[in-house]
Motif scaffolding. Structure first.
Motif, PDB file in Angstrom:
ATOM      1  N   SER A 177       0.826  -1.196   0.000  1.00 52.37           N
ATOM      2  CA  SER A 177       0.000   0.000   0.000  1.00 52.37           C
ATOM      3  C   SER A 177       0.865   1.254   0.000  1.00 52.37           C
ATOM      4  N   GLY A 178       0.294   2.370  -0.411  1.00 46.23           N
ATOM      5  CA  GLY A 178       0.997   3.640  -0.328  1.00 46.23           C
ATOM      6  C   GLY A 178       2.154   3.750  -1.297  1.00 46.23           C
ATOM      7  N   ASN A 179       3.146   4.590  -0.945  1.00 48.16           N
ATOM      8  CA  ASN A 179       4.279   4.886  -1.817  1.00 48.16           C
ATOM      9  C   ASN A 179       5.581   4.438  -1.177  1.00 48.16           C
ATOM     10  N   VAL A 180       6.417   3.787  -1.971  1.00 47.07           N
ATOM     11  CA  VAL A 180       7.723   3.342  -1.494  1.00 47.07           C
ATOM     12  C   VAL A 180       8.664   4.544  -1.409  1.00 47.07           C
ATOM     13  N   LEU A 181       9.291   4.738  -0.258  1.00 47.49           N
ATOM     14  CA  LEU A 181      10.243   5.825  -0.058  1.00 47.49           C
ATOM     15  C   LEU A 181      11.684   5.366  -0.234  1.00 47.49           C
ATOM     16  N   TYR A 182      11.962   4.132   0.177  1.00 38.97           N
ATOM     17  CA  TYR A 182      13.332   3.626   0.151  1.00 38.97           C
ATOM     18  C   TYR A 182      13.256   2.120  -0.093  1.00 38.97           C
ATOM     19  N   ASP A 183      13.947   1.629  -1.112  1.00 43.37           N
ATOM     20  CA  ASP A 183      13.849   0.213  -1.470  1.00 43.37           C
ATOM     21  C   ASP A 183      15.200  -0.276  -1.978  1.00 43.37           C
ATOM     22  N   THR A 184      15.878  -1.078  -1.161  1.00 40.36           N
ATOM     23  CA  THR A 184      17.134  -1.703  -1.559  1.00 40.36           C
ATOM     24  C   THR A 184      17.074  -3.183  -1.196  1.00 40.36           C
ATOM     25  N   GLU A 185      18.154  -3.897  -1.465  1.00 39.03           N
ATOM     26  CA  GLU A 185      18.210  -5.303  -1.077  1.00 39.03           C
ATOM     27  C   GLU A 185      18.202  -5.458   0.435  1.00 39.03           C
ATOM     28  N   GLU A 186      18.607  -4.401   1.159  1.00 35.74           N
ATOM     29  CA  GLU A 186      18.731  -4.483   2.610  1.00 35.74           C
ATOM     30  C   GLU A 186      17.496  -3.975   3.356  1.00 35.74           C
TER      31      GLU A 186
ATOM     32  N   LEU B  92      13.393  -1.872   3.155  1.00 40.07           N
ATOM     33  CA  LEU B  92      12.243  -1.286   2.475  1.00 40.07           C
ATOM     34  C   LEU B  92      11.511  -0.367   3.453  1.00 40.07           C
ATOM     35  N   ILE B  93      11.254   0.868   3.035  1.00 41.51           N
ATOM     36  CA  ILE B  93      10.473   1.819   3.820  1.00 41.51           C
ATOM     37  C   ILE B  93       9.396   2.393   2.919  1.00 41.51           C
ATOM     38  N   ALA B  94       8.148   2.325   3.378  1.00 41.97           N
ATOM     39  CA  ALA B  94       7.038   2.805   2.565  1.00 41.97           C
ATOM     40  C   ALA B  94       6.101   3.666   3.391  1.00 41.97           C
ATOM     41  N   ASN B  95       5.574   4.709   2.763  1.00 41.32           N
ATOM     42  CA  ASN B  95       4.479   5.480   3.336  1.00 41.32           C
ATOM     43  C   ASN B  95       3.193   4.742   2.983  1.00 41.32           C
ATOM     44  N   THR B  96       2.503   4.218   3.993  1.00 37.69           N
ATOM     45  CA  THR B  96       1.323   3.395   3.711  1.00 37.69           C
ATOM     46  C   THR B  96       0.120   4.213   3.252  1.00 37.69           C
TER      47      THR B  96
ATOM     48  N   TRP C 273      -2.123  13.547  15.037  1.00 36.41           N
ATOM     49  CA  TRP C 273      -2.311  12.681  13.878  1.00 36.41           C
ATOM     50  C   TRP C 273      -1.046  11.889  13.596  1.00 36.41           C
ATOM     51  N   GLY C 274      -1.210  10.620  13.210  1.00 36.20           N
ATOM     52  CA  GLY C 274      -0.069   9.764  12.932  1.00 36.20           C
ATOM     53  C   GLY C 274      -0.087   9.265  11.505  1.00 36.20           C
ATOM     54  N   LEU C 275       1.065   9.324  10.857  1.00 36.70           N
ATOM     55  CA  LEU C 275       1.242   8.775   9.513  1.00 36.70           C
ATOM     56  C   LEU C 275       1.952   7.434   9.663  1.00 36.70           C
ATOM     57  N   LEU C 276       1.350   6.367   9.173  1.00 39.44           N
ATOM     58  CA  LEU C 276       1.876   5.015   9.380  1.00 39.44           C
ATOM     59  C   LEU C 276       2.907   4.670   8.310  1.00 39.44           C
ATOM     60  N   MET C 277       4.105   4.285   8.767  1.00 39.37           N
ATOM     61  CA  MET C 277       5.200   3.908   7.877  1.00 39.37           C
ATOM     62  C   MET C 277       5.492   2.415   8.039  1.00 39.37           C
ATOM     63  N   TYR C 278       5.667   1.739   6.897  1.00 43.05           N
ATOM     64  CA  TYR C 278       6.024   0.311   6.903  1.00 43.05           C
ATOM     65  C   TYR C 278       7.531   0.195   6.716  1.00 43.05           C
ATOM     66  N   ILE C 279       8.203  -0.596   7.586  1.00 47.64           N
ATOM     67  CA  ILE C 279       9.655  -0.753   7.519  1.00 47.64           C
ATOM     68  C   ILE C 279       9.993  -2.243   7.582  1.00 47.64           C
ATOM     69  N   GLU C 280      10.839  -2.703   6.671  1.00 37.98           N
ATOM     70  CA  GLU C 280      11.195  -4.129   6.580  1.00 37.98           C
ATOM     71  C   GLU C 280      12.711  -4.273   6.487  1.00 37.98           C
ATOM     72  N   ASN C 281      13.289  -4.970   7.465  1.00 36.27           N
ATOM     73  CA  ASN C 281      14.724  -5.249   7.481  1.00 36.27           C
ATOM     74  C   ASN C 281      14.967  -6.564   6.747  1.00 36.27           C
ATOM     75  N   ARG C 282      15.714  -6.498   5.651  1.00 40.08           N
ATOM     76  CA  ARG C 282      15.962  -7.687   4.831  1.00 40.08           C
ATOM     77  C   ARG C 282      17.345  -8.278   5.064  1.00 40.08           C
TER      78      ARG C 282
ATOM     79  N   LYS D  88       9.957  -6.905  10.621  1.00 45.54           N
ATOM     80  CA  LYS D  88       9.157  -5.843  10.020  1.00 45.54           C
ATOM     81  C   LYS D  88       8.458  -5.065  11.135  1.00 45.54           C
ATOM     82  N   THR D  89       8.066  -3.838  10.816  1.00 44.88           N
ATOM     83  CA  THR D  89       7.307  -3.062  11.785  1.00 44.88           C
ATOM     84  C   THR D  89       6.469  -2.027  11.060  1.00 44.88           C
ATOM     85  N   ALA D  90       5.495  -1.490  11.774  1.00 43.99           N
ATOM     86  CA  ALA D  90       4.707  -0.358  11.294  1.00 43.99           C
ATOM     87  C   ALA D  90       4.827   0.719  12.365  1.00 43.99           C
ATOM     88  N   ALA D  91       5.391   1.855  12.006  1.00 45.19           N
ATOM     89  CA  ALA D  91       5.695   2.905  12.984  1.00 45.19           C
ATOM     90  C   ALA D  91       4.970   4.186  12.610  1.00 45.19           C
ATOM     91  N   ASP D  92       4.525   4.934  13.632  1.00 45.38           N
ATOM     92  CA  ASP D  92       3.821   6.195  13.428  1.00 45.38           C
ATOM     93  C   ASP D  92       4.791   7.364  13.407  1.00 45.38           C
TER      94      ASP D  92
END
Length: 386
Positions: free
Chosen positions: A276-285, A287-291, A301-310, A342-346
């Motif tokens: 969902s949303g827009n990818v802000l940072y995407d490498t092999e290591e 992934l950070i996305a604005n959901t 107000w909180g904006l939910l960010m998806y973060i994945e450590n690969r 992985k995490t979802a952070a505000d």
């Protein structure tokens, strides 16, 4: 007064009994979200004995995290009623991103204030509070029922820990019922580190942070905050580390046991947040996305960010130089993410920074600071309009 403020004002409109003995009764009967140092829980304390008593807290915790000096010591005269207070440190709640469910725990020690004689030793108290009212959307959230087989998690000369069963309908969130056999003659502390469900980081902690000698039936509590935030609808695997610490003249040790438990449900990763949303940072290591998901919290107000450590390394991600509507902002994300988690952070904007009456709430600009062993980067500006 906003709906959120009205809800918080009435969060303890009905008294909750924390301790009820023939000699002593403690009741939570009020909540003030705007306390000087943080939210305050008002107490009524009743001494039914003929002694002057001193009540002090130890092992104070909020959602499993150490919160020393939260319970304010109280001295009572014989047959006296008085007020008491628990203060939840606002800076700690903000740092740990604790904005929804709150679970306060303390071990009370009660002594005769004149003779220092111990009247009651190690009396646990526990209080659950939900700081965010249920909405029509949140009430539709359903976690699929899951079960586990009884399994020994650790068995040594001084402790045996057994997972008994899993309750997915707990009031605070899922509960893993466990049995702990303390084989020593002294109590030890029981902590949970690096808890995750289906690789999403979650708050997990033991309902009995101090384990006395003998056998204790207790539970590991899993906060439902992350479940709703990450749209997790089932549990197929839980991972965590058990940390035991004992320090006494007769026995001293500190040890850790990694645990991975599978349930009866098949693995079915939920990709909704990642896609969902827009990818802000995407490498092999990393992934950070604005959901694109926004929600109201007690702070704003909180904006939910998806973060994945690969990677197989621990990664730190921080926001820097945050600007809201052309004004510098204290909004921040500060995440340390273990390998392959992985995490979802505000990214939370204070109410004072946003005119919520405007149809376009804000324009946010920020950079990301990313660090792990052998790597350091500060990204160029990102801009989000919402």
């Amino acid at each position: 007064m906003t709906d959120q403020e009205s809800y918080l004002d009435n969060i303890l409109s009905e008294e909750i009994i924390l301790l009820d003995k023939d000699e002593l009764r403690i009741t939570a009967n009020g909540f003030d979200a705007s306390g000087e140092k943080g939210p305050e829980i008002d107490l009524l304390i009743e001494n039914y004995t003929d002694s002057s008593i001193l009540i002090s807290g130890s092992y104070d915790r909020v959602n499993g995290y150490s919160a020393p000096d939260s319970f304010h010591p109280v001295t009572l005269l014989p047959k006296e009623k008085t007020t008491g207070k628990i203060t939840l440190d606002r800076s700690q709640l903000d740092y740990l991103d604790i904005l929804g469910n709150i679970h306060f725990q303390s071990i009370l020690n009660i002594t005769d204030s004149g003779t220092n004689e111990v009247l009651f030793d190690s009396c646990p108290i526990s209080l659950f509070l939900n700081l965010i009212p249920e909405t029509d959307d949140s009430s539709e959230y359903i976690l699929e029922k899951a079960t586990i087989h009884e399994e020994t998690l650790a068995d040594t000369d001084f402790v045996k820990i057994t997972a008994i069963d899993l309750n997915t309908d707990g009031s605070f969130g899922p509960e893993l019922n466990i049995m702990i056999e303390n084989k020593t003659s002294e109590p030890f502390s029981f902590d949970i580190d690096s808890g995750s469900i289906n690789d999403y980081m979650v708050d997990m902690y033991c309902d009995a942070p101090l384990i006395m000698p003998g056998t204790t039936d207790t539970k590991i509590l899993i906060s439902s905050n992350t479940f709703k935030q990450c749209s997790i609808t089932n549990i197929y695997r839980m991972d965590f580390s058990i940390r035991l610490t004992q320090s006494s003249p007769d026995s001293s040790f500190s040890c850790s046991y990694p645990v991975s438990l599978k349930t009866d449900l098949p693995e079915a990763p939920d990709e909704n947040l990642r896609t969902s949303g827009n990818v802000l940072y995407d490498t092999e290591e990393l992934l950070i996305a604005n959901t694109g998901i926004y929600k109201e919290t007690p702070a704003g107000w909180g904006l939910l960010m998806y973060i994945e450590n690969r990677t197989d390394k621990t990664i730190t991600i921080q926001t820097k130089d945050v600007v809201i509507n052309e004004q510098n902002s204290d909004a921040a994300i500060n995440i340390t993410l273990p390998p392959y988690k992985k995490t979802a952070a505000d990214l939370t904007f204070l109410n004072s920074e946003i005119d919520t009456s405007d149809s376009d709430l804000a324009t946010a600009k920020f950079r990301l600071f990313i660090r792990y062993p052998g790597f350091l980067e500060t990204t160029s500006d990102y801009q989000i309009v919402f």
